[in-house]
Scaffold this active site. Structure first.
Site, PDB file in Angstrom:
ATOM      1  N   GLU A  22      37.039  39.693  27.483  1.00 26.76           N
ATOM      2  CA  GLU A  22      36.994  38.256  27.702  1.00 26.76           C
ATOM      3  C   GLU A  22      36.994  37.454  26.400  1.00 26.76           C
ATOM      4  O   GLU A  22      36.583  36.289  26.374  1.00 26.76           O
ATOM      5  CB  GLU A  22      35.761  37.908  28.540  1.00 26.76           C
ATOM      6  CG  GLU A  22      35.856  38.447  29.958  1.00 26.76           C
ATOM      7  CD  GLU A  22      34.572  38.239  30.730  1.00 26.76           C
ATOM      8  OE1 GLU A  22      34.478  37.260  31.478  1.00 26.76           O
ATOM      9  OE2 GLU A  22      33.649  39.053  30.576  1.00 26.76           O
ATOM     10  N   SER A 150      35.245  38.423  34.800  1.00 20.35           N
ATOM     11  CA  SER A 150      36.546  37.767  34.989  1.00 20.35           C
ATOM     12  C   SER A 150      37.443  38.479  36.007  1.00 20.35           C
ATOM     13  O   SER A 150      38.664  38.397  35.923  1.00 20.35           O
ATOM     14  CB  SER A 150      37.306  37.631  33.662  1.00 20.35           C
ATOM     15  OG  SER A 150      36.620  36.737  32.826  1.00 20.35           O
ATOM     16  N   TYR A 216      41.750  31.574  36.200  1.00 18.63           N
ATOM     17  CA  TYR A 216      42.206  30.981  34.941  1.00 18.63           C
ATOM     18  C   TYR A 216      43.619  30.414  34.955  1.00 18.63           C
ATOM     19  O   TYR A 216      43.973  29.685  34.050  1.00 18.63           O
ATOM     20  CB  TYR A 216      42.105  32.010  33.809  1.00 18.63           C
ATOM     21  CG  TYR A 216      40.702  32.525  33.644  1.00 18.63           C
ATOM     22  CD1 TYR A 216      39.688  31.666  33.188  1.00 18.63           C
ATOM     23  CD2 TYR A 216      40.359  33.827  33.969  1.00 18.63           C
ATOM     24  CE1 TYR A 216      38.391  32.110  33.048  1.00 18.63           C
ATOM     25  CE2 TYR A 216      39.061  34.283  33.835  1.00 18.63           C
ATOM     26  CZ  TYR A 216      38.086  33.427  33.373  1.00 18.63           C
ATOM     27  OH  TYR A 216      36.808  33.868  33.242  1.00 18.63           O
ATOM     28  N   ARG A 255      24.577  31.601  35.961  1.00 19.28           N
ATOM     29  CA  ARG A 255      25.277  31.273  37.208  1.00 19.28           C
ATOM     30  C   ARG A 255      25.205  32.467  38.144  1.00 19.28           C
ATOM     31  O   ARG A 255      25.431  33.598  37.727  1.00 19.28           O
ATOM     32  CB  ARG A 255      26.732  30.972  36.890  1.00 19.28           C
ATOM     33  CG  ARG A 255      27.328  29.801  37.650  1.00 19.28           C
ATOM     34  CD  ARG A 255      28.831  29.770  37.426  1.00 19.28           C
ATOM     35  NE  ARG A 255      29.440  30.890  38.083  1.00 19.28           N
ATOM     36  CZ  ARG A 255      30.438  31.614  37.587  1.00 19.28           C
ATOM     37  NH1 ARG A 255      30.975  31.323  36.423  1.00 19.28           N
ATOM     38  NH2 ARG A 255      30.931  32.621  38.264  1.00 19.28           N
ATOM     39  N   ASP A 257      26.665  34.194  41.641  1.00 23.89           N
ATOM     40  CA  ASP A 257      27.756  34.191  42.625  1.00 23.89           C
ATOM     41  C   ASP A 257      27.243  34.744  43.950  1.00 23.89           C
ATOM     42  O   ASP A 257      26.560  35.771  43.978  1.00 23.89           O
ATOM     43  CB  ASP A 257      28.917  35.078  42.144  1.00 23.89           C
ATOM     44  CG  ASP A 257      29.633  34.514  40.932  1.00 23.89           C
ATOM     45  OD1 ASP A 257      29.471  33.314  40.645  1.00 23.89           O
ATOM     46  OD2 ASP A 257      30.359  35.285  40.267  1.00 23.89           O
ATOM     47  N   GLU A 270      26.630  38.612  42.043  1.00 23.79           N
ATOM     48  CA  GLU A 270      26.326  38.933  40.642  1.00 23.79           C
ATOM     49  C   GLU A 270      25.694  37.746  39.937  1.00 23.79           C
ATOM     50  O   GLU A 270      25.734  36.619  40.425  1.00 23.79           O
ATOM     51  CB  GLU A 270      27.593  39.358  39.884  1.00 23.79           C
ATOM     52  CG  GLU A 270      28.622  38.244  39.802  1.00 23.79           C
ATOM     53  CD  GLU A 270      29.488  38.301  38.543  1.00 23.79           C
ATOM     54  OE1 GLU A 270      29.231  39.107  37.640  1.00 23.79           O
ATOM     55  OE2 GLU A 270      30.426  37.489  38.472  1.00 23.79           O
ATOM     56  N   ASN A 272      25.851  35.814  36.161  1.00 26.24           N
ATOM     57  CA  ASN A 272      26.513  35.682  34.865  1.00 26.24           C
ATOM     58  C   ASN A 272      25.512  35.044  33.922  1.00 26.24           C
ATOM     59  O   ASN A 272      25.070  33.924  34.159  1.00 26.24           O
ATOM     60  CB  ASN A 272      27.736  34.773  34.995  1.00 26.24           C
ATOM     61  CG  ASN A 272      28.756  35.371  35.949  1.00 26.24           C
ATOM     62  OD1 ASN A 272      29.442  36.316  35.616  1.00 26.24           O
ATOM     63  ND2 ASN A 272      28.817  34.839  37.161  1.00 26.24           N
ATOM     64  N   GLY A 276      31.338  30.763  31.757  1.00 23.27           N
ATOM     65  CA  GLY A 276      32.320  29.968  31.013  1.00 23.27           C
ATOM     66  C   GLY A 276      31.797  28.569  30.700  1.00 23.27           C
ATOM     67  O   GLY A 276      31.074  27.978  31.497  1.00 23.27           O
TER      68      GLY A 276
HETATM   69  N1  ADP Z   1      31.620  42.025  48.294  1.00 19.14           N
HETATM   70  C1  ADP Z   1      32.629  41.168  48.156  1.00 19.14           C
HETATM   71  N2  ADP Z   1      33.354  40.746  49.235  1.00 19.14           N
HETATM   72  C2  ADP Z   1      34.410  39.908  49.108  1.00 19.14           C
HETATM   73  N3  ADP Z   1      34.830  39.417  47.914  1.00 19.14           N
HETATM   74  C3  ADP Z   1      34.153  39.789  46.816  1.00 19.14           C
HETATM   75  C4  ADP Z   1      33.031  40.678  46.865  1.00 19.14           C
HETATM   76  N4  ADP Z   1      32.584  40.876  45.602  1.00 19.14           N
HETATM   77  C5  ADP Z   1      33.377  40.139  44.809  1.00 19.14           C
HETATM   78  N5  ADP Z   1      34.321  39.486  45.518  1.00 19.14           N
HETATM   79  C6  ADP Z   1      35.370  38.604  44.978  1.00 19.14           C
HETATM   80  O1  ADP Z   1      35.704  39.041  43.661  1.00 19.14           O
HETATM   81  C7  ADP Z   1      35.393  38.052  42.696  1.00 19.14           C
HETATM   82  C8  ADP Z   1      34.872  38.671  41.427  1.00 19.14           C
HETATM   83  O2  ADP Z   1      33.746  39.475  41.721  1.00 19.14           O
HETATM   84  P1  ADP Z   1      32.411  39.437  40.844  1.00 19.14           P
HETATM   85  O3  ADP Z   1      31.548  40.548  41.330  1.00 19.14           O
HETATM   86  O4  ADP Z   1      31.849  38.076  40.870  1.00 19.14           O
HETATM   87  O5  ADP Z   1      32.925  39.857  39.402  1.00 19.14           O
HETATM   88  P2  ADP Z   1      33.251  39.057  38.047  1.00 19.14           P
HETATM   89  O6  ADP Z   1      32.197  39.526  37.099  1.00 19.14           O
HETATM   90  O7  ADP Z   1      34.575  39.543  37.632  1.00 19.14           O
HETATM   91  O8  ADP Z   1      33.213  37.602  38.348  1.00 19.14           O
HETATM   92  C9  ADP Z   1      34.367  37.158  43.395  1.00 19.14           C
HETATM   93  O9  ADP Z   1      34.387  35.873  42.809  1.00 19.14           O
HETATM   94  C10 ADP Z   1      34.849  37.192  44.844  1.00 19.14           C
HETATM   95  O10 ADP Z   1      35.954  36.318  45.045  1.00 19.14           O
HETATM   96 MG    MG Z   2      31.825  36.522  39.398  1.00 17.01          MG
END
Ligand code: ADP
Ligand code: MG
Length: 312
Positions: A22, A150, A216, A255, A257, A270, A272, A276
């Site tokens: 990143e 990302s 992005y 942040r 998610d 997750e 962060n 960003g």
């Molecule tokens: N269990 C899940 N079910 C459906 N979509 C998911 C799930 N986990 C992640 N995603 C999708 O993938 C994206 C990236 O996953 P995330 O775990 O947040 O990793 P990153 O660290 O890359 O942001 C999320 O923003 C979401 O759109």
């Molecule tokens: Mg994420």
């Protein structure tokens, strides 16, 4: 901010770049933070982080650091540990939370241990049995490197035959790969600033998930704030995000998610610890909705380092 207020920060290193996947995104965050701090009258300097960073930081008269590094080597406790050794106060989470939140598998274990809801998952080792994965967590699922950000190396998997290729894609970014139960439903992100959850943002993409492109490049990703939930539901979302943040010992800002399934159950995805920070990033967007503009946000984050000096 008055000149006096800006001067209490002393000389500030804005740490950006680094060597993770990143890097480019971090350079954008760092540049935006640098400009905002300078505009506020803070004596801020860019430090493009490479393997010589310790030599370049020590003896330069820095008083504190604003960490704008994303991903491994910057968001994961490594730089935080180095700054502890140098005795320099820094923004955001400490070593433990930074390292923990970089690892999605361990973050989910901590949440599960605290009784916080996070989708079922399993670790994929080389030679895993796709049918066991299907039986354990069901399909579709999402396969991710445990240690990236990302959306790098991630894929949605609909059938057991596709698990192997998804694993190989994720494994390019490190040996640790997880498969997580897919949550079908809206996605939210909640910014945390100084111990409070800011208004939630709902992310909508026509793509199958919020992947690198949607994050992005795509122009059709929508960010809804207010997020469309009623007050009670948004309250629950924000308080869950805050509990999840605290469970990891994260501090300062960050942040969380989350996703909501068809039965309106919330699932933690997750944390962060260094999200960003360009002026169109998500935390600045949430801050704006709370009446905090980008320069004020950057200053608020930096303010959390005041008083850390005594702690070291
Ligand atoms: N269990 C899940 N079910 C459906 N979509 C998911 C799930 N986990 C992640 N995603 C999708 O993938 C994206 C990236 O996953 P995330 O775990 O947040 O990793 P990153 O660290 O890359 O942001 C999320 O923003 C979401 O759109
Ligand atoms: Mg994420």
């Amino acid at each position: 901010m008055t000149a006096d207020a800006a001067q209490r920060f002393g000389r500030v290193a804005v740490m950006m770049g680094g060597w993770s996947a990143e890097r480019e995104i971090s350079l954008n965050s760092g540049e935006a933070v640098l400009q905002a701090l300078r505009a506020a009258g803070v004596d801020a300097h860019a430090v493009d982080v490479d393997r010589d960073v310790l030599a370049r930081l020590g003896g330069q008269g820095y008083d504190r650091a604003f960490i704008a590094l994303h991903g491994r080597g910057g968001e994961d406790g490594v730089i935080q540990g180095a700054l502890e050794v140098l005795g320099l106060p820094y923004t955001g989470s400490g070593v433990l939370a930074s390292a923990l939140c970089m690892n999605k598998r361990l973050t989910k274990r901590v949440w599960a241990g605290e009784g916080l809801p996070t989708p079922a998952f399993t670790v994929l080792d080389a030679g895993f049995d796709p049918f066991v994965v299907e039986r354990e967590i069901g399909l579709p699922c999402i396969v991710k490197p445990a240690l990236e950000g990302s959306s790098i190396g991630m894929s949605k998997v609909d059938s057991a035959e596709d698990l192997e290729a998804a694993w190989a894609r994720a494994a390019e970014y490190g040996a640790e790969v997880i498969a997580e139960a897919w949550v079908e439903g809206p996605e939210f992100t909640v910014a945390v600033l100084g111990g409070q959850a800011l208004p939630a943002i709902r992310l909508v993409t026509p793509r199958s998930f919020y992947d690198f492109e949607a994050k992005y490049r795509a122009v059709d990703t929508e960010y809804h704030i207010p997020c469309g939930l009623d007050e009670v539901q948004e309250g629950e979302l924000r308080s869950l995000a805050l509990r999840a943040f605290r469970a990891t010992t994260a501090r300062g800002w960050g942040r969380v998610d989350l996703m909501m399934d068809a039965r309106a159950h919330l699932w933690l995805i997750e944390v962060n610890t260094v999200p960003g920070m360009t002026d169109h990033s998500l935390v600045p967007m949430a801050a704006r909705a709370a009446g905090i503009d980008f320069p004020a946000l950057v200053v608020r984050i930096l303010e959390s380092t005041l008083g850390q000096e005594g702690a070291r």
